[in-house]
Design a protein around this motif. Structure first.
Motif, short mmCIF file in Angstrom:
data_model
loop_
_atom_site.label_atom_id
_atom_site.label_comp_id
_atom_site.label_asym_id
_atom_site.label_seq_id
_atom_site.Cartn_x
_atom_site.Cartn_y
_atom_site.Cartn_z
N ASP A 154 0.88 -1.08 -0.01
CA ASP A 154 -0.06 -0.13 -0.11
C ASP A 154 0.60 1.37 0.05
O ASP A 154 0.48 2.30 -0.66
N PHE A 155 1.86 1.32 1.09
CA PHE A 155 2.72 2.40 1.04
C PHE A 155 3.45 2.75 -0.34
O PHE A 155 3.10 3.77 -0.95
N TYR A 156 4.11 1.83 -0.96
CA TYR A 156 4.76 2.13 -2.12
C TYR A 156 3.76 2.43 -3.44
O TYR A 156 4.33 2.94 -4.58
N ASP A 157 2.71 1.68 -3.35
CA ASP A 157 1.91 1.91 -4.43
C ASP A 157 1.45 3.51 -4.47
O ASP A 157 1.67 4.18 -5.75
N ASP A 158 1.44 4.05 -3.19
CA ASP A 158 0.97 5.63 -3.22
C ASP A 158 1.93 6.29 -3.58
O ASP A 158 2.16 7.33 -4.25
N VAL A 159 3.55 5.87 -3.23
CA VAL A 159 4.53 6.75 -3.48
C VAL A 159 4.75 6.70 -4.87
O VAL A 159 5.17 7.88 -5.45
N ILE A 160 4.48 5.42 -5.64
CA ILE A 160 4.94 5.42 -7.14
C ILE A 160 4.00 6.29 -7.90
O ILE A 160 4.41 7.00 -8.85
N ALA A 161 2.43 6.17 -7.19
CA ALA A 161 1.57 6.85 -8.06
C ALA A 161 1.93 8.62 -7.78
O ALA A 161 1.67 9.22 -8.95
N HIS A 162 2.33 8.84 -6.72
CA HIS A 162 2.74 10.42 -6.59
C HIS A 162 3.68 10.74 -7.26
O HIS A 162 3.75 11.84 -7.91
N VAL A 163 4.82 9.87 -7.43
CA VAL A 163 5.95 10.16 -8.37
C VAL A 163 5.39 10.44 -9.83
O VAL A 163 5.70 11.28 -10.49
N ARG A 164 4.59 9.45 -10.45
CA ARG A 164 3.95 9.56 -11.74
C ARG A 164 3.23 10.65 -11.95
O ARG A 164 3.41 11.38 -13.02
N ASN A 165 2.41 10.97 -10.94
CA ASN A 165 1.19 12.08 -11.01
C ASN A 165 1.96 13.23 -11.32
O ASN A 165 1.39 14.19 -11.36
N ALA A 166 3.41 13.52 -10.45
CA ALA A 166 3.87 14.63 -10.34
C ALA A 166 4.95 14.79 -11.82
O ALA A 166 5.58 16.08 -11.71
N GLY A 167 4.64 13.86 -12.61
CA GLY A 167 5.40 14.01 -13.70
C GLY A 167 6.83 13.55 -14.00
O GLY A 167 7.51 13.78 -14.74
N MET A 168 7.12 12.67 -12.99
CA MET A 168 8.38 12.29 -12.67
C MET A 168 8.53 10.69 -13.30
O MET A 168 7.57 9.99 -13.03
N ARG A 169 9.63 10.14 -13.52
CA ARG A 169 9.85 8.65 -13.65
C ARG A 169 10.53 8.19 -12.45
O ARG A 169 11.57 8.39 -11.85
N PRO A 170 9.92 6.96 -11.80
CA PRO A 170 10.51 6.44 -10.68
C PRO A 170 11.75 5.64 -11.23
O PRO A 170 12.00 4.87 -12.12
N MET A 171 12.87 5.78 -10.44
CA MET A 171 14.02 4.78 -10.43
C MET A 171 13.97 3.87 -9.35
O MET A 171 14.11 4.45 -8.20
N ILE A 172 13.63 2.72 -9.44
CA ILE A 172 13.31 1.97 -7.93
C ILE A 172 14.68 1.04 -7.95
O ILE A 172 15.02 0.35 -8.81
N THR A 173 14.92 1.09 -6.74
CA THR A 173 16.16 0.16 -6.17
C THR A 173 15.49 -1.08 -5.53
O THR A 173 14.58 -0.88 -4.47
N LEU A 174 15.96 -2.05 -5.88
CA LEU A 174 15.25 -3.38 -5.39
C LEU A 174 15.98 -3.65 -4.08
O LEU A 174 15.32 -4.27 -3.23
N ASP A 175 17.24 -3.30 -3.94
CA ASP A 175 18.04 -3.78 -2.59
C ASP A 175 19.08 -2.77 -2.43
O ASP A 175 20.10 -2.53 -3.02
N HIS A 176 18.72 -1.83 -1.36
CA HIS A 176 19.53 -0.82 -0.86
C HIS A 176 20.30 -1.29 0.50
O HIS A 176 20.29 -0.39 1.51
N TRP A 177 20.71 -2.49 0.58
CA TRP A 177 21.46 -3.09 1.60
C TRP A 177 20.82 -3.60 2.70
O TRP A 177 21.13 -3.83 3.77
N VAL A 178 19.25 -3.58 2.48
CA VAL A 178 18.24 -3.68 3.56
C VAL A 178 17.45 -5.06 3.26
O VAL A 178 17.09 -5.10 2.19
N TYR A 179 17.38 -6.10 4.20
CA TYR A 179 16.62 -7.31 3.64
C TYR A 179 15.56 -7.98 5.12
O TYR A 179 16.33 -7.31 6.11
N PRO A 180 14.60 -8.35 4.93
CA PRO A 180 13.95 -8.70 6.02
C PRO A 180 14.87 -9.72 7.08
O PRO A 180 15.45 -10.51 6.49
N ALA A 181 14.64 -9.42 8.34
CA ALA A 181 15.53 -10.11 9.44
C ALA A 181 15.06 -11.86 9.21
O ALA A 181 15.83 -12.52 9.51
#
Length: 361
Positions: free
Chosen positions: A74-101
């Motif tokens: 839910d959180f990222y759905d809204d983040v990506i929607a906001h980015v696109r609605n603002a006229g920007m392209r998302p650059m999405i990082t899949l792994d920035h050094w963090v993984y579930p414990a």
């Protein structure tokens, strides 16, 4: 493709309310970072106001799958929607050094399959509409952090290479026109040796070379040694180094375009530098040398400023990189205060550097 200007950030470093992960178990003094988790509409609006075309964000695996078998986008759905609605392209990082414990990390023989299961969901959800992809942020530095945390496995490099190559294929199955890379940290002196550990192994599975440039080593300036201790604010900037870095990668990968995925200047807890060199000076000087390389035929396709706001620099808030400064430790309102570089970056993005500009340093 037109040149892409952007800003960059990362999940754990900026979101706050961190879920259970390798870093939440390791780091102390986190607070709630700059609370991007709740303030993302404001921050995305600040980025759009700069006129940039790219907003780099990490879809944090530990947040979307805090427990094995349970997913929440839910959180990222809204983040990506906001980015696109603002006229920007998302650059999405899949792994920035963090993984579930709960995964057990890269020591787990099943980590590649777990990682790809998450990647597959993220890619299928957000592919298309110009999304740019980064699989692993600075793989070599990632491994160094795992050593620091006592979580490194000798199998980690090979497992990450396998994960990257398979992610590259699934991204292009979902979006054949996507741009995919794994950004490399330009580390002075040992750069070539560092790259052998990852970049050279995935050359057939990247669409551009993503470069993070912060500093270089030159005769008479040995302050880069402070990079080893994380005291980046004690390093004297070397703007021409970005030109050397771009030329270096253009020679090594002549068929691939280059993208400065991260570049910025930390100050010591928000204080002005003693030498008077400002964030605006730093920004203009680095853009000057980047454009100099481009004018000489280096195929540079984009530049991201690191970072939009100050954030958690992997154990400390002391290095301040943000175009907007945020005093996490003393300001409960977490106000975004513009630095001098906000107007400077907007001017660069919308009108370029003045034709007669010459570097301050």
């Amino acid at each position: 493709m037109s040149f892409l200007w952007g800003v960059a950030g990362a999940g754990y470093q900026s979101e706050g309310s961190a879920p259970d992960s390798n870093w939440s178990r390791f780091a102390s003094g986190y607070h709630d970072s700059v609370d991007f988790l709740h303030r993302y509409p404001q921050d995305i609006e600040l980025a759009a106001d700069l006129g940039v075309q790219v907003f780099r964000v990490c879809v944090e695996w530990a947040r979307v799958q805090p427990v094995a078998g349970e997913w929440d986008f839910d959180f990222y759905d809204d983040v990506i929607a906001h980015v696109r609605n603002a006229g920007m392209r998302p650059m999405i990082t899949l792994d920035h050094w963090v993984y579930p414990a709960w995964t057990g990390g890269w020591r787990n023989p099943g980590m590649v399959e777990l990682w790809l299961r998450n990647a597959d969901r993220v890619v299928k959800r957000y592919a298309g509409n110009g999304t740019i992809w980064i699989t692993f942020n600075e793989p070599t530095v990632y491994m160094a952090h795992e050593i620091r945390q006592g979580a490194f496995s000798p199998m980690m490099p090979a497992r990450m290479v396998q994960a990257h190559k398979r992610a590259y294929r699934l991204i292009h199955e979902a979006d054949p026109d996507a741009l995919v890379s794994s950004n490399v940290a330009y580390i002075p002196v040992v750069n070539r040796l560092v790259d052998i550990g990852f970049l050279d192994w995935v050359t057939d599975s990247i669409d551009f070379v993503g470069i993070d440039y912060y500093y270089d080593v030159v005769p008479g300036n040995l302050t880069a040694v402070h990079g080893a201790s994380g005291q980046l604010y004690r390093i004297d900037p070397e703007p021409k180094g970005i030109y050397r870095a771009l030329r270096h990668y253009a020679r090594r990968f002549p068929k691939l375009p280059l993208y400065i995925v991260e570049n910025g200047m930390p100050t010591d807890n928000g204080h002005s530098r003693a030498d008077g060199y400002t964030r605006s000076d730093h920004l203009r000087d680095h853009v000057y040398w980047m454009l100099r390389a481009k004018s000489e035929g280096v195929n540079v396709i984009g530049y991201n400023y690191w970072s939009l706001t100050d954030n958690f620099e992997w154990g400390t808030y002391r290095p301040r990189f943000g175009l907007y400064t945020v005093d996490v430790e003393t300001d409960p309102a977490l106000a975004r205060q513009p630095t001098d570089a906000v107007d400077t970056y907007r001017e660069i993005v919308t009108g370029g550097l003045a034709a007669d500009y010459r570097p301050v340093r």
